[in-house]
Design a protein around this motif. Structure first.
Motif, PDB file in Angstrom:
ATOM      1  N   PHE A 100       1.871   2.915  13.001  1.00  0.00           N
ATOM      2  CA  PHE A 100       2.877   2.287  11.757  1.00  0.00           C
ATOM      3  C   PHE A 100       2.612   2.784  10.515  1.00  0.00           C
ATOM      4  CE2 PHE A 100       4.718  -2.117  10.627  1.00  0.00           C
ATOM      5  CZ  PHE A 100       5.669  -1.296   9.989  1.00  0.00           C
ATOM      6  N   TRP A 101       1.262   2.915  10.062  1.00  0.00           N
ATOM      7  CA  TRP A 101       0.941   3.396   8.653  1.00  0.00           C
ATOM      8  C   TRP A 101       1.115   4.947   8.417  1.00  0.00           C
ATOM      9  CZ3 TRP A 101       0.641   2.207   3.809  1.00  0.00           C
ATOM     10  CH2 TRP A 101       0.017   3.093   2.910  1.00  0.00           C
ATOM     11  N   PRO A 102       0.898   5.810   9.386  1.00  0.00           N
ATOM     12  CA  PRO A 102       1.319   7.076   9.143  1.00  0.00           C
ATOM     13  C   PRO A 102       2.853   7.344   9.566  1.00  0.00           C
ATOM     14  CG  PRO A 102      -0.357   6.928  11.215  1.00  0.00           C
ATOM     15  CD  PRO A 102      -0.240   5.793  10.435  1.00  0.00           C
ATOM     16  N   LEU A 103       3.278   6.378  10.151  1.00  0.00           N
ATOM     17  CA  LEU A 103       4.917   6.392  10.207  1.00  0.00           C
ATOM     18  C   LEU A 103       5.623   6.486   8.756  1.00  0.00           C
ATOM     19  CD1 LEU A 103       7.596   6.666  11.990  1.00  0.00           C
ATOM     20  CD2 LEU A 103       7.220   4.248  12.136  1.00  0.00           C
ATOM     21  N   MET A 104       4.744   5.393   8.101  1.00  0.00           N
ATOM     22  CA  MET A 104       5.393   5.100   6.852  1.00  0.00           C
ATOM     23  C   MET A 104       5.233   6.254   5.822  1.00  0.00           C
ATOM     24  SD  MET A 104       4.306   1.141   5.854  1.00  0.00           S
ATOM     25  CE  MET A 104       5.320  -0.092   6.483  1.00  0.00           C
ATOM     26  N   VAL A 105       4.139   7.027   5.916  1.00  0.00           N
ATOM     27  CA  VAL A 105       3.606   7.692   4.659  1.00  0.00           C
ATOM     28  C   VAL A 105       3.963   9.294   5.269  1.00  0.00           C
ATOM     29  CG1 VAL A 105       1.614   8.823   3.684  1.00  0.00           C
ATOM     30  CG2 VAL A 105       1.565   6.505   4.347  1.00  0.00           C
ATOM     31  N   VAL A 160       2.789   9.913  15.550  1.00  0.00           N
ATOM     32  CA  VAL A 160       3.927   9.904  15.008  1.00  0.00           C
ATOM     33  C   VAL A 160       4.956  11.149  15.616  1.00  0.00           C
ATOM     34  CG1 VAL A 160       5.349  10.125  13.004  1.00  0.00           C
ATOM     35  CG2 VAL A 160       3.328   8.783  12.754  1.00  0.00           C
ATOM     36  N   ALA A 161       4.156  12.308  15.936  1.00  0.00           N
ATOM     37  CA  ALA A 161       4.690  13.335  16.719  1.00  0.00           C
ATOM     38  C   ALA A 161       5.426  13.006  18.008  1.00  0.00           C
ATOM     39  CB  ALA A 161       3.944  14.553  16.701  1.00  0.00           C
ATOM     40  N   LEU A 162       4.584  12.140  18.783  1.00  0.00           N
ATOM     41  CA  LEU A 162       4.949  11.695  20.186  1.00  0.00           C
ATOM     42  C   LEU A 162       6.206  10.906  19.988  1.00  0.00           C
ATOM     43  CD1 LEU A 162       2.078  10.444  22.123  1.00  0.00           C
ATOM     44  CD2 LEU A 162       3.831  12.269  22.715  1.00  0.00           C
ATOM     45  N   GLY A 163       6.348   9.877  18.961  1.00  0.00           N
ATOM     46  CA  GLY A 163       7.590   9.226  18.962  1.00  0.00           C
ATOM     47  C   GLY A 163       8.734   9.879  18.757  1.00  0.00           C
ATOM     48  N   VAL A 185       2.600  10.328  -1.038  1.00  0.00           N
ATOM     49  CA  VAL A 185       3.526  10.251   0.198  1.00  0.00           C
ATOM     50  C   VAL A 185       3.563  11.780   0.855  1.00  0.00           C
ATOM     51  CG1 VAL A 185       5.952   9.963   0.911  1.00  0.00           C
ATOM     52  CG2 VAL A 185       4.887   8.424  -0.619  1.00  0.00           C
ATOM     53  N   ASP A 186       3.575  11.666   2.180  1.00  0.00           N
ATOM     54  CA  ASP A 186       3.659  12.816   2.998  1.00  0.00           C
ATOM     55  C   ASP A 186       2.474  13.841   2.647  1.00  0.00           C
ATOM     56  OD1 ASP A 186       4.743  14.151   4.953  1.00  0.00           O
ATOM     57  OD2 ASP A 186       5.983  15.645   3.585  1.00  0.00           O
ATOM     58  N   THR A 187       1.129  13.258   2.525  1.00  0.00           N
ATOM     59  CA  THR A 187       0.133  13.930   2.560  1.00  0.00           C
ATOM     60  C   THR A 187      -1.106  13.261   3.377  1.00  0.00           C
ATOM     61  OG1 THR A 187      -1.085  12.928   0.904  1.00  0.00           O
ATOM     62  CG2 THR A 187       0.403  14.482   0.095  1.00  0.00           C
ATOM     63  N   LEU A 188      -1.845  14.081   3.978  1.00  0.00           N
ATOM     64  CA  LEU A 188      -3.040  13.592   4.669  1.00  0.00           C
ATOM     65  C   LEU A 188      -3.781  12.676   3.954  1.00  0.00           C
ATOM     66  CD1 LEU A 188      -4.037  16.344   6.904  1.00  0.00           C
ATOM     67  CD2 LEU A 188      -2.779  14.726   7.579  1.00  0.00           C
ATOM     68  N   LEU A 189      -4.125  13.012   2.811  1.00  0.00           N
ATOM     69  CA  LEU A 189      -4.928  12.246   1.750  1.00  0.00           C
ATOM     70  C   LEU A 189      -4.288  10.846   1.753  1.00  0.00           C
ATOM     71  CD1 LEU A 189      -7.484  11.693   0.096  1.00  0.00           C
ATOM     72  CD2 LEU A 189      -6.112  12.377  -1.856  1.00  0.00           C
ATOM     73  N   GLY A 190      -2.845  10.596   1.416  1.00  0.00           N
ATOM     74  CA  GLY A 190      -1.990   9.460   1.544  1.00  0.00           C
ATOM     75  C   GLY A 190      -2.408   8.655   2.965  1.00  0.00           C
ATOM     76  N   ILE A 191      -2.402   9.351   4.094  1.00  0.00           N
ATOM     77  CA  ILE A 191      -2.391   8.604   5.287  1.00  0.00           C
ATOM     78  C   ILE A 191      -3.989   7.932   5.241  1.00  0.00           C
ATOM     79  CG2 ILE A 191      -2.614   8.788   7.737  1.00  0.00           C
ATOM     80  CD1 ILE A 191      -0.413  10.719   7.614  1.00  0.00           C
ATOM     81  N   ASN A 227       0.985  -1.131  -0.149  1.00  0.00           N
ATOM     82  CA  ASN A 227       0.002  -0.034  -0.129  1.00  0.00           C
ATOM     83  C   ASN A 227       0.590   1.546   0.053  1.00  0.00           C
ATOM     84  OD1 ASN A 227      -2.500  -0.942  -0.298  1.00  0.00           O
ATOM     85  ND2 ASN A 227      -2.993  -1.203   2.013  1.00  0.00           N
ATOM     86  N   PHE A 228       1.996   1.096   0.824  1.00  0.00           N
ATOM     87  CA  PHE A 228       2.836   2.210   0.561  1.00  0.00           C
ATOM     88  C   PHE A 228       3.469   2.514  -0.978  1.00  0.00           C
ATOM     89  CE2 PHE A 228       7.175   3.539   0.314  1.00  0.00           C
ATOM     90  CZ  PHE A 228       6.959   5.153   0.947  1.00  0.00           C
TER      91      PHE A 228
END
Lengths: 301, 320
Positions: free
Chosen positions: B253-258, B269-272, B178-184, B168-169
């Motif tokens: 996991f998924w937002p971290l990838m995208v 992701v920001a917390l991480g 990649v790097d868009t909210l829509l992608g997430i 999917n990525f």
């Protein structure tokens, strides 16, 4: 059920909704094909290629699988993941069973069940970070308590022996309430008369539990186990946030290795082969669990 | 991920189908048996273990790093300070933050919060709506191949989420998202097999009488869906929406990838990242705990409001 003598009704019953139905399932079908089945096929295809995302993927046959079988990090990851699953599931099931049985015997209040479920509401990341702090070697309250009762401090996240058990316990904390509620629901399905019979025969609580509750709970317990084992195998968040696989490779679970291969080393072909291996492991484990626990069959009738 | 294959029950039905209490016959005016006291003790200990981390988050978030580093074991906040929260919300200057043990790096909390809200809201709205449409087609419409197609949908329950992430990525990357909210959001927008399965169970049980009356009055099947089925299934729809919202909010996991930049970074992701930016002096525990608390707060509030619904939704009766 409705009166068969009304002809208008019969006409409508026979009416065919195919076109409307196709329109209604269209969005879901797009989702199914594009984000479930297509990736499944593509993932399997990618596992036979060598691909760094930049140049076009090259078909390499079984090369990735050959490399995988000879890869000590892979086997280590399998071992670490299995260790994690065994500790996580073993502990979680026992604790959840205890909570569920206690809830059933003591109180069914919604408040109690809500409190038990609370950890499930926070993300894996939050749970992991809180325990990173509670179990910090120097400042964590956990280690301070250990010292206070006269034990040695433990490097929960920093020693090879403790990293995996610690992460397993953190995830037990997050999921035990949820699992307990599932088991609790299963307990409700056991007819109260069976307990009464046991009580008339003078069976003790412990005997009743092992003689009646546990055997009758088996199908549901089996399902709970299958669901939680599948979830447990996919552990990633809490490891990524706390140890990131370390120390050395002591907590490098399969998912983390896949992620590293893909996003740190851009070896998408190999990462896909690792994913396929993971999928196969899951299929085999689920199959055996299903057989062993006979999760689909009930003894209640 | 674990919730995806269990079928929740509605609170209303649970209330009715609860078997009568199995508790021992009441022995009034006698002290509770030792076994019962022991059981309560065990239960309370388990509850304390369950709830302590929440309290500790709050206690640490309201402490100052200086006092925390002196190793105090006080159960109350040490060196009480709002500093942790101020750093999270970007209310401190860089110098102030560093002086108080923060990393001084700017974190745009409001942006991450907005991103998380957008992702969870859009995913929940679309996923539940499209799943409801499909569930309607699988439960109330008559068409050839209905059961076969539904079986194919159920098959996808067997595909572990984790296996589809990597391909999917690649797809999201091919689409330039990649790097868009829509992608997430995209992979979760259309459906989950679980939501369809869950809603179908309830749609099947909606009485046909109202529907038939409406059809006789000349209403279309589309209208039946919007004017009858949806309003009559508000309960289950709310339940699946809450579960979807929580799952989406907590996804990592998924937002971290995208996502790669602040533009599309969600709270988890920001917390991480916040954790990874450890200042020289050691982790900013007060700030980190303040951040985790703030990230968890919306779900805790949601839970306070809907606790009964959520708690009762976890069960098995849908599966049998």
């Amino acid at each position: 059920m409705s009166a068969p003598s009304v002809p208008r009704e019969r006409v409508r019953r026979r009416r065919d909704d195919t076109r409307l139905a196709l329109a209604f399932i269209l969005p879901a079908t797009i989702g199914l094909v594009v984000f479930y089945f297509w990736p499944l096929l593509r993932g399997i295809w990618l596992s036979f290629t060598s691909w760094d995302l930049l140049s076009p993927a090259q078909f390499v046959g079984l090369e990735n699988y050959r490399a995988m079988v000879a890869d000590p990090v892979f086997w280590n990851a399998v071992r670490v993941t299995l260790l994690y699953v065994v500790i996580n599931i073993g502990l979680q099931t026992v604790v959840a069973l205890v909570i569920a049985v206690l809830m059933q015997r003591l109180s069914r209040s919604t408040l109690l069940r809500s409190l038990v479920l609370a950890p499930y509401l926070v993300s894996n990341v939050v749970a992991a970070l809180v325990f990173l702090w509670i179990l910090d070697f120097q400042l964590g309250i956990g280690n301070q308590v250990l010292e206070w009762i006269g034990l040695e401090r433990i490097g929960f996240f920093t020693s090879e022996a403790w990293a995996i058990p610690t992460i397993a316990v953190v995830n037990v904390w997050r999921h035990m309430g949820y699992t307990a509620l599932l088991i609790f629901a299963g307990l409700q399905a056991i007819p109260p008369t069976t307990y009464e019979a046991a009580r008339v025969d003078g069976a003790s609580e412990v005997r009743t539990f092992f003689g009646i509750t546990l055997p009758l709970l088996r199908p549901i317990l089996g399902l709970v186990l299958i669901i939680s084992v599948i979830g447990s195998f996919q552990v990633f968040d809490s490891v990524a946030v706390t140890t990131n696989g370390g120390p050395v490779d002591a907590s490098r679970v399969l998912q983390l290795y896949i992620y590293d291969k893909a996003f740190a080393q851009f070896d998408f072909g190999y990462a896909s082969a690792l994913s396929v291996a993971m999928l196969l492991i899951l299929v085999v484990v689920t199959f055996f669990q299903y057989r062993v626990t006979r999760a689909g069959q009930t003894d209640l009738n | 991920m674990t919730e995806t294959t269990t079928a929740p029950v509605e609170p209303e039905t649970v209330g009715q189908t609860d078997p009568p209490r199995t508790a021992q016959p009441r022995r009034r005016r006698r002290p509770p048996s030792p076994g019962r006291v022991l059981a309560w003790v065990v239960m309370i200990v388990l509850l304390l273990l369950t709830l302590f981390p929440f309290y500790w988050m709050l206690r640490t978030a309201l402490s100052s790093n200086g006092a925390l580093y002196s190793g105090s074991t006080s159960l109350l906040p040490v060196g009480f300070s709002w500093g942790g929260f101020e750093r999270v919300f970007g209310l401190q200057s860089t110098e102030e933050a560093i002086a108080q043990g923060g990393s001084g790096a700017s974190i745009d909390f409001w942006l991450y919060l907005r991103n998380s809200v957008v992702v969870a809201t859009v995913v929940t709205a679309c996923q539940v709506f499209f799943s409801a449409m499909a569930a309607y087609a699988f439960s109330r419409l008559r068409w050839r191949g209905r059961n076969a197609v539904f079986a194919v949908f159920l098959l996808s329950l067997m595909v572990p989420a984790i296996f589809t992430l990597l391909p999917n990525f690649v797809l999201i990357r091919d689409l330039g998202l990649v790097d868009t909210l829509l992608g997430i959001m995209l992979p979760g927008l259309f459906m989950t097999p679980f939501a369809i399965f869950f809603l179908r169970q309830f749609f099947m049980n909606v009485s046909t009488e109202v529907e038939e009356a409406a059809l006789i009055d000349g209403a279309s099947k589309v209208r039946v869906f919007f004017a009858i089925i949806i309003p009559m299934s508000v309960g289950p729809i709310a339940t699946i929406s809450i579960l979807t919202y929580i799952g989406s909010w907590n996804d990592y996991f998924w937002p971290l990838m995208v996502s790669y930049t602040d533009e599309s970074r969600v709270l988890t992701v920001a917390l991480g990242n916040f954790n990874a930016q450890t200042p020289q002096t050691g982790p900013d525990w007060a700030g980190l705990m303040a951040a985790t608390l703030v990230a968890a707060l919306p779900m805790i509030l949601l839970f306070l409001v809907f606790a009964k619904r959520i708690v009762n939704s976890i069960g098995f009766s849908g599966i049998k």
